[in-house]
Write an enzyme that holds these catalytic residues in place. Structure first.
Site, short mmCIF file in Angstrom:
data_model
loop_
_atom_site.label_atom_id
_atom_site.label_comp_id
_atom_site.label_asym_id
_atom_site.label_seq_id
_atom_site.Cartn_x
_atom_site.Cartn_y
_atom_site.Cartn_z
N TYR A 21 -26.90 11.82 0.64
CA TYR A 21 -26.39 10.89 -0.39
C TYR A 21 -24.87 11.03 -0.42
CZ TYR A 21 -31.05 10.29 -2.51
OH TYR A 21 -32.37 9.98 -2.75
N HIS B 172 -22.62 8.15 -2.26
CA HIS B 172 -22.11 7.44 -3.45
C HIS B 172 -20.58 7.38 -3.42
CE1 HIS B 172 -26.07 7.16 -5.28
NE2 HIS B 172 -26.27 8.43 -4.98
#
Ligand SMILES: NC(=O)c1ccc[n+]([C@@H]2O[C@H](COP(=O)([O-])OP(=O)(O)OC[C@H]3O[C@@H](n4cnc5c(N)ncnc54)[C@H](O)[C@@H]3O)[C@@H](O)[C@H]2O)c1
Length: 374
Positions: A94, A96
């Site tokens: 991840y 982001h």
């Protein structure tokens, strides 16, 4: 390919990039897997389990970053990890990036190939985000049920009731992945469940699935006010993609609720959908405003690290295997959904929204790997 998983170092992160079972799959395909000593302890997997699955144990994260062609993680790399990334190295985790200019700058500078879980697409949604929404939705009822206990500041309500005593009333705002899973758990406990959404198709499929076990209501101001006032537990589960969550429950509306009722704001990671929400942690998850208990933990899946890690690996491993088997360029060329995951490559931002938000030139993935010819 040599694939590595370091221990996660973000505060209170107990998940791990690869389970022993995933290591076994990668090893069976002929890949070398390095796992940092202790990386799996947060999910109850010790070094011996990883070794039995075919991994080699590395003492330090530095060894993983130095030796591996691909690093598989859970959370975005922290500053010390970013400093260890190498040109051409694959990072699969991840990221982001849009709200994180510092991380983006470091990844661009590293010239690594950075593939983000959260932007990999699939048929109808974001399959590498979905399991975390499933976990958070299911947990929201557990968290709400605990907060409803008297000793935790709640009204002293058992959601399922008992024979002769009415069950608790649960209002779920937003009937997407989080809301559906919350409603499933609440209905399973025997609670009186109402789900609000403003998408008629979502309401229709919820209606088909739950039949008489949950009511559905269109989400407008009047219905929201009525359902919130009537609820013992309200779950905030709305999402408007790419936008801050709308504040659907105002402070004024709290005064219409019974004291000791509970709000669980799962959408807190997008700013929250209750006016009185502020992010909390697993150490101190709740606070009270106007006699209403609020639970607003921004990383709910972290608390159930074992379940979350296995749920995540179920969806990430097939992609990790493709990348390891074919090399990242062929894997992305062959799979347009996986290609959507490429965010940074060789010093370029390759995801349009990140480039636009942070002021970088955008380089389309198709220019890098070409498009598949069949
Ligand atoms: N706190 C955590 O740990 C955690 C974990 C996972 C997901 N989340 C968050 O939970 C939220 C929901 O995620 P999801 O995967 O269920 O999204 P989703 O897109 O599957 O569902 C969102 C739903 O909200 C509905 N909606 C939009 N506006 C609405 C309104 N005004 N009234 C009622 N419904 C409305 C949409 O129609 C959609 O059905 C997101 O903000 C997500 O980031 C938080």
């Amino acid at each position: 390919m040599r694939v590595g998983t370091p221990t996660e170092i973000k505060n209170h992160e107990y998940r791990v990039g690869l389970t022993p079972e995933s290591v076994r799959e990668l090893s069976a395909h002929g890949h070398d897997v390095l796992v940092q000593s202790g990386a799996g302890l947060g999910i109850g997997a010790d070094d011996a389990e990883y070794v039995a699955a075919g991994a080699t144990i590395a003492e330090t994260a530095a060894e993983i970053f130095e030796k591996c062609d691909m690093v598989v993680k859970v959370k975005e790399p922290q500053a010390v990890e970013r400093a260890m990334l190498r040109e051409g190295q694959i990072l699969f985790t991840y990221l982001h990036l849009a709200p994180d200019p510092e991380q983006t700058a470091d990844l661009v500078q590293s010239k690594a190939t950075c593939i983000a879980y959260e932007t990999v697409t699939g048929t109808g949604g974001l399959p590498l985000l979905k399991p975390m929404s499933q976990v958070a939705g299911r947990m929201s009822i557990q968290a709400g049920a605990t907060a409803l206990e008297k000793a935790h500041g709640g009204r002293g309500i058992l959601l399922g009731g008992v024979p002769g005593v009415s069950p608790g009333k649960v209002t779920v705002i937003g009937g997407g992945v989080v809301g559906f899973n919350a409603a499933q758990m609440a209905a399973g406990l025997g609670a009186d469940v109402t789900i609000l959404d403003r998408n008629p198709d979502v309401l229709e499929s919820l209606g088909h699935y739950f039949e008489a076990r949950a009511k559905t209501r269109f989400s407008n101001k009047a219905n929201l006010a009525e359902c919130v006032a009537d609820a013992d537990l309200v779950i905030g589960a709305v999402l408007i993609p790419g936008a801050e969550a709308p504040k659907l429950v105002s402070r004024e509306m709290l005064s219409t609720m019974r004291p000791g009722s509970v709000l669980v704001d799962v959408a807190i990671d997008q700013g929250g959908c209750f006016e009185t929400s502020k992010a909390t942690t697993h150490q101190d998850p709740t606070y009270v405003v106007d006699d209403i208990v609020h639970y607003c933990v921004a990383n709910m899946p972290g608390a159930v690290s074992r379940t979350s890690t296995y749920a995540l690996n179920n969806v990430t491993l097939p992609h990790a295997l493709q990348i390891a088997n074919k090399g990242w360029e062929a894997a992305l060329r062959d799979d347009a959904h996986l290609a959507e995951g490429l965010n940074v490559w060789n010093g370029h931002v390759t995801y349009q929204a990140v480039a636009d938000d942070l002021g970088y030139d955008y380089m389309p993935v198709s220019e890098i790997v070409g498009t598949k010819t069949t």
